[in-house]
Scaffold this motif. Structure first.
Motif, short mmCIF file in Angstrom:
data_model
loop_
_atom_site.label_atom_id
_atom_site.label_comp_id
_atom_site.label_asym_id
_atom_site.label_seq_id
_atom_site.Cartn_x
_atom_site.Cartn_y
_atom_site.Cartn_z
N ILE B 207 60.94 15.29 6.49
CA ILE B 207 62.05 15.82 5.69
C ILE B 207 62.95 14.70 5.21
CG2 ILE B 207 63.98 17.45 5.65
CD1 ILE B 207 62.55 19.03 7.77
N GLY B 208 63.07 13.68 6.02
CA GLY B 208 63.94 12.57 5.60
C GLY B 208 65.20 12.55 6.45
N GLU B 209 65.68 11.34 6.62
CA GLU B 209 66.78 11.09 7.55
C GLU B 209 68.04 11.88 7.18
OE1 GLU B 209 67.85 9.75 10.93
OE2 GLU B 209 65.96 9.00 10.10
N LYS B 210 68.25 12.07 5.87
CA LYS B 210 69.53 12.66 5.46
C LYS B 210 69.58 14.16 5.68
CE LYS B 210 70.11 9.52 1.73
NZ LYS B 210 69.75 9.56 0.32
N LYS B 211 68.44 14.83 5.51
CA LYS B 211 68.50 16.29 5.41
C LYS B 211 67.84 17.02 6.57
CE LYS B 211 68.89 16.29 0.48
NZ LYS B 211 68.24 16.45 -0.79
N TYR B 212 67.25 16.28 7.50
CA TYR B 212 66.45 16.96 8.52
C TYR B 212 67.28 17.86 9.43
CZ TYR B 212 67.87 14.03 12.45
OH TYR B 212 68.58 13.42 13.44
N ARG B 213 68.53 17.47 9.62
CA ARG B 213 69.38 18.14 10.60
C ARG B 213 69.49 19.64 10.34
NH1 ARG B 213 73.04 16.27 14.78
NH2 ARG B 213 73.05 18.29 15.76
#
Lengths: 166, 379
Positions: B207-213
């Motif tokens: 998903i990518g570091e920015k949006k995975y949360r």
């Protein structure tokens, strides 16, 4: 496909959707959010600690380098001081030597001058005395000449003998 | 991914083998099977290929009772009945499944306030007005009854609730543990690496570091939900929850809705009006992409899970049944030994598959979410 459609139970689908929705909500509130937050803060803490250690290491290295530099500078300064002192010493010695030389030569000079003066004076005195003597001799010779030639010669001899004795 | 394919292939191979075996023995003992046609209803021992096939089929379906063991000689079932909740033409009806007396072919008709209900192959039917018994056509389809919306607490629902409870207890205790200290203790030490695994190996890279949360709650829940249900299916409790197509359809749709609703502007632009291709092709591409995202991707997710788990259960049960089907050919000792070794082997693989399918579902879900939320760099 027919079998699959027949097996599909809308009721089970509905129950599953409800259970999953509630479960996601509950887990989010009571498990995932606190867990992920705790993990994140722990990892941040670890990262910070590592960074701090790295920073400290860097500081230590720079401190070491500083120390090294300061030590080098101090050593150089000491060397410089020593060299300067040596130079000064040599210069002082040189100057002292020169001065001594100068003084010695000036003393010699004045001594020489004094000697010259004395010598000249002595010579002058000698000359005067010799002149006096010569005059006396000449006086006596002249007196004796009036008596006899022999006596005059004898007198001259005698006088010369006196002079030599003197 | 390569090993996954190999495992899947080998499982498919095993399944084919088992199906062939069962078919062969069905033909061999076909005559015998005819005599005991209603043996299941009377609770006799299951010892023909036909009965084994019926038994496996019955197991793969959802069930309204929780039967742990059936005494073949007396026909007595050990287990407990579960609540039946159905929405009929005359409103919601609640009763316990014991009222069907374990009947599964529509012979027992339960009457509730003027509504006649019968259970046929784990489905509850409402009899049409005026009928007293269920009538069947030649294909064994009920002619005077129709299905009702069945919100019963079936065996699968029990399995899901049990899983939900286990997950909630386990992970909320892990969460509470962090209040006492940053390092978990006890069982939480086992759970924490799993959470980290899902986060770091599945969600973050896809998903990518920015949006995975934002998607972690869904991914973690689905991962552990599927995994625990898969593992529960391997216990003698006999759950087959992730082998229910309704369950996997629901999971697949959840993933689909999540990535469709979180799609970025770039995603929609690339899906509906792909830049950099001739304008004539763009509508065609849009249709292909939309079908891919709305149908094919969730379908591949849900069918993969359903098929793998169903196949796994089918193979394990078929291999256990070898004990009976091969007895005539090899004698009791050899057939039992063979069945034991083979089913043990497949069971071990199934434990791997249980994890693998949970992993693949979560992995692909996060991959699709990653595709949807990705923001392209514009050149």
């Amino acid at each position: 496909m027919d079998q699959l459609l027949n097996d599909f139970s809308p009721g089970l689908f509905f129950m599953q959707a409800i259970i999953l929705l509630i479960l996601i909500g509950l887990m989010r509130k009571f498990a995932w959010k606190p867990i992920l937050d705790a993990l994140q803060s722990r990892e941040d803490g670890i990262q910070e600690a590592l960074d701090a250690a790295e920073e400290a290491k860097k500081e230590m290295t720079s401190l070491n380098a500083d120390n090294e530099r300061i030590l080098k500078e101090a050593r150089a300064e000491r060397d410089g001081l020593l060299k300067e002192a040596r130079d000064i010493k040599e210069q002082i010695i040189l100057e002292a030597k020169e001065e001594a030389q100068e003084q010695a030569s000036s003393i010699m000079e004045s001594a020489k001058a004094a000697i010259d003066v004395e010598k000249k004076a002595a010579i002058a005195e000698l000359k005067t005395q010799v002149a006096h003597l010569s005059i006396e001799i000449a006086e006596k010779v002249v007196k004796n000449e009036l008596s006899s030639k022999d006596d005059q010669l004898k007198l001259v001899d005698k006088m010369l003998g006196d002079v030599t004795l003197n | 991914m390569k090993s996954m394919n190999t495992v899947q292939k080998s499982i498919k191979g095993m399944m084919l083998f088992a199906v062939m075996l069962v078919t062969v023995f069905t033909h061999a003992s076909g005559g015998h099977g005819e005599d005991n046609h209603d043996s299941e209803a009377h609770g006799n021992q299951i010892d023909t290929a036909e009965e084994i096939r019926g038994y496996i089929k019955h197991h793969l379906q959802d069930s309204h009772d929780f039967v742990l063991y059936t005494d073949g000689a007396t026909g007595k079932h050990y287990g407990f009945s579960l609540p039946v909740i159905v929405s009929t033409s005359k409103g919601m009806k609640f009763f316990m499944s014991s009222e069907f007396h374990h009947n599964d072919d529509g012979h027992v008709v339960v009457e509730k306030d003027g509504v006649k209900l019968a259970k046929i192959h784990s489905k509850i039917y409402e009899l049409n007005e005026g009928s007293v018994t269920v009538e069947f056509d030649a294909d064994h389809h009920a002619t005077n009854a129709h299905k009702v919306i069945d919100l019963s607490i079936t065996k699968s629902v029990v399995g899901m609730l049990l899983t939900a409870l286990l997950m909630f207890l386990g992970f909320s205790s892990l969460a509470r543990g962090y209040k006492k200290g940053a390092i978990p203790t006890g069982f939480a030490r086992v759970l924490e690496p799993l959470v980290i695994y899902v986060r770091d190996e599945i969600a973050r890279p896809n998903i990518g570091e920015k949006k995975y949360r934002k998607f972690m709650s869904f991914l973690l829940t689905v991962f552990f939900f599927i995994w625990i249900l898969n593992l529960l299916g391997l216990t003698p409790l006999g759950f087959n929850v992730t082998g229910q197509i309704a369950v996997t359809v629901c999971l697949g749709l959840f993933t689909m809705f999540i990535y469709m609703f979180s799609g970025s502007k770039d995603f929609w632009q690339h899906t509906l009006w792909m830049p950099g291709v001739p304008v004539v092709l763009r509508p065609i591409l849009a249709v292909i992409e939309l079908v891919g995202f709305v149908l094919i991707k969730p379908f591949s997710l849900l069918v993969r899970l359903y098929a793998n788990i169903t196949a796994g259960h089918f193979v394990v049960m078929s291999l256990i049944a070898l004990m009976i089907t091969m007895k005539a050919a090899f004698g009791p000792v050899a057939s039992t030994g063979m069945s034991l070794v083979l089913s043990l082997f497949i069971s071990i693989i199934e434990i791997l598959v249980a994890f693998l399918q949970a992993f693949i579902f979560t992995m692909l879900s996060s991959l699709f979410i990653g595709m949807a939320v990705e923001e392209h760099e514009h050149h």
